[in-house]
Design an enzyme around this catalytic site. Structure first.
Site, PDB file in Angstrom:
ATOM      1  N   ASN A  20       0.842  -1.211   0.000  1.00 57.12           N
ATOM      2  CA  ASN A  20       0.000   0.000   0.000  1.00 57.12           C
ATOM      3  C   ASN A  20       0.871   1.252   0.000  1.00 57.12           C
ATOM      4  O   ASN A  20       0.591   2.201  -0.730  1.00 57.12           O
ATOM      5  CB  ASN A  20      -0.951   0.006   1.204  1.00 57.12           C
ATOM      6  CG  ASN A  20      -2.150  -0.877   0.971  1.00 57.12           C
ATOM      7  OD1 ASN A  20      -3.098  -0.474   0.311  1.00 57.12           O
ATOM      8  ND2 ASN A  20      -2.099  -2.100   1.475  1.00 57.12           N
ATOM      9  N   ILE A  58      -2.308   3.413  18.001  1.00 60.90           N
ATOM     10  CA  ILE A  58      -1.798   4.782  18.069  1.00 60.90           C
ATOM     11  C   ILE A  58      -2.127   5.351  19.453  1.00 60.90           C
ATOM     12  O   ILE A  58      -3.297   5.341  19.873  1.00 60.90           O
ATOM     13  CB  ILE A  58      -2.436   5.666  16.960  1.00 60.90           C
ATOM     14  CG1 ILE A  58      -2.175   5.059  15.577  1.00 60.90           C
ATOM     15  CG2 ILE A  58      -1.908   7.096  17.036  1.00 60.90           C
ATOM     16  CD1 ILE A  58      -0.717   4.919  15.192  1.00 60.90           C
ATOM     17  N   HIS A 116      -8.602  -0.880   6.712  1.00 63.52           N
ATOM     18  CA  HIS A 116      -8.806  -2.183   7.351  1.00 63.52           C
ATOM     19  C   HIS A 116      -9.303  -3.162   6.283  1.00 63.52           C
ATOM     20  O   HIS A 116     -10.193  -2.825   5.502  1.00 63.52           O
ATOM     21  CB  HIS A 116      -9.842  -2.041   8.483  1.00 63.52           C
ATOM     22  CG  HIS A 116      -9.998  -3.311   9.258  1.00 63.52           C
ATOM     23  ND1 HIS A 116      -9.081  -3.709  10.203  1.00 63.52           N
ATOM     24  CD2 HIS A 116     -10.940  -4.290   9.198  1.00 63.52           C
ATOM     25  CE1 HIS A 116      -9.462  -4.877  10.703  1.00 63.52           C
ATOM     26  NE2 HIS A 116     -10.578  -5.251  10.120  1.00 63.52           N
ATOM     27  N   ASP A 175     -10.016   0.297  15.303  1.00 64.15           N
ATOM     28  CA  ASP A 175     -10.899   0.114  14.136  1.00 64.15           C
ATOM     29  C   ASP A 175     -12.272   0.750  14.344  1.00 64.15           C
ATOM     30  O   ASP A 175     -13.302   0.159  14.002  1.00 64.15           O
ATOM     31  CB  ASP A 175     -11.074  -1.391  13.835  1.00 64.15           C
ATOM     32  CG  ASP A 175      -9.751  -2.049  13.489  1.00 64.15           C
ATOM     33  OD1 ASP A 175      -8.899  -1.387  12.880  1.00 64.15           O
ATOM     34  OD2 ASP A 175      -9.582  -3.232  13.836  1.00 64.15           O
TER      35      ASP A 175
HETATM   36  C1  GRF Z   1      -3.204  -4.308   4.386  1.00 65.89           C
HETATM   37  O1  GRF Z   1      -3.990  -5.432   4.185  1.00 65.89           O
HETATM   38  C2  GRF Z   1      -3.971  -3.279   5.175  1.00 65.89           C
HETATM   39  O2  GRF Z   1      -5.349  -3.360   4.999  1.00 65.89           O
HETATM   40  C3  GRF Z   1      -3.659  -3.646   6.585  1.00 65.89           C
HETATM   41  O3  GRF Z   1      -2.320  -4.106   6.551  1.00 65.89           O
HETATM   42  C4  GRF Z   1      -2.010  -4.609   5.256  1.00 65.89           C
HETATM   43  C5  GRF Z   1      -0.750  -3.959   4.777  1.00 65.89           C
HETATM   44  O4  GRF Z   1      -0.217  -4.588   3.644  1.00 65.89           O
HETATM   45  N1  GRF Z   1      -3.972  -2.578   7.481  1.00 65.89           N
HETATM   46  P1  GRF Z   1       1.017  -3.947   2.876  1.00 65.89           P
HETATM   47  O5  GRF Z   1       2.208  -3.938   3.816  1.00 65.89           O
HETATM   48  O6  GRF Z   1       0.630  -2.575   2.442  1.00 65.89           O
HETATM   49  O7  GRF Z   1       1.276  -4.849   1.700  1.00 65.89           O
END
Ligand code: GRF
Length: 200
Positions: free
Chosen positions: A20, A94, A110, A151
């Site tokens: 991400n 956090i 999430h 969350d």
């Molecule tokens: C993702 O699935 C996100 O939803 C969660 O942690 C994961 C991170 O994956 N909060 P990456 O490290 O970005 O591949």
């Protein structure tokens, strides 16, 4: 840029592979009014560290004790002029003080449809396994503001995908990851424009 014409500076908090973070960094490289100023990580050796370094983004490796004590890393974030914190696979809660210092300026993704399948311990494959065990017909992503509870903050956006009877946690995680990469950068851009327009 905000009303004074300065770029919105973003810190990505991530501790995993960083897929991400990668799409967020590449999206933000294309915009003029915001920049990823910092990647904050609690795990030496995490994939996200290399992603940041290859992009010449400063990496801050944090320690648990300091993170949770007093104002922890808040002075550093303020000195670095961070305006917005983006959580992308950051597993520590956090601290309340940081939430107070960045109220409505911390966003998380999430990998399920909150309020279902959220809370302590609900991360990674555990989320997808729980969705499958519960025989849900759909799952997806939730992008939300972060408040003092796991969350729980205001939901900004959700996207859904079907769960088929032959899905495993692994196949479902691929579907969900596809939604994450497609929608998280655009929702961050929306929040950036909203912050720019907020009275400061
Ligand atoms: C993702 O699935 C996100 O939803 C969660 O942690 C994961 C991170 O994956 N909060 P990456 O490290 O970005 O591949």
């Amino acid at each position: 840029m905000d009303k004074s014409g300065k770029k919105i500076r973003i810190a990505i908090f991530a501790s995993g592979a960083g897929s991400n973070a990668r799409v967020i960094i590449s999206t933000l490289k294309e915009v003029e009014d915001a920049e990823v100023a910092l990647v904050v990580c609690n795990k030496a050796g995490a994939g996200v560290i290399n992603i940041a370094r290859n992009e010449n983004i400063e990496v801050l490796l944090i320690e648990r004790e300091r993170f949770f004590k007093g104002d922890g890393y808040i002075p550093f974030l303020k000195e670095t002029k961070v305006d917005l914190i983006v959580l992308a696979g950051f597993l520590w809660k956090i601290p309340d003080q940081m939430i107070g210092a960045y109220r409505n300026r911390i966003i998380n993704i999430h990998p399920a449809l909150l309020p279902k399948f959220g809370g302590k311990g609900m991360y990674g494959q555990a989320v997808h396994e729980a969705v499958i065990q519960n025989k849900e017909s759909e799952s997806g992503i939730t992008i939300h503001l972060v408040d003092e509870h796991y969350d729980h903050g205001d939901v900004i956006f959700q996207a859904r995908c079907a769960v088929s009877p032959d899905d495993t946690a692994e196949t479902l995680s691929k579907k969900v990851q596809h939604l994450e990469h497609r929608h998280y950068p655009e929702q961050i851009l929306n929040l950036i424009s909203e912050i720019k327009n907020r009275a400061t």
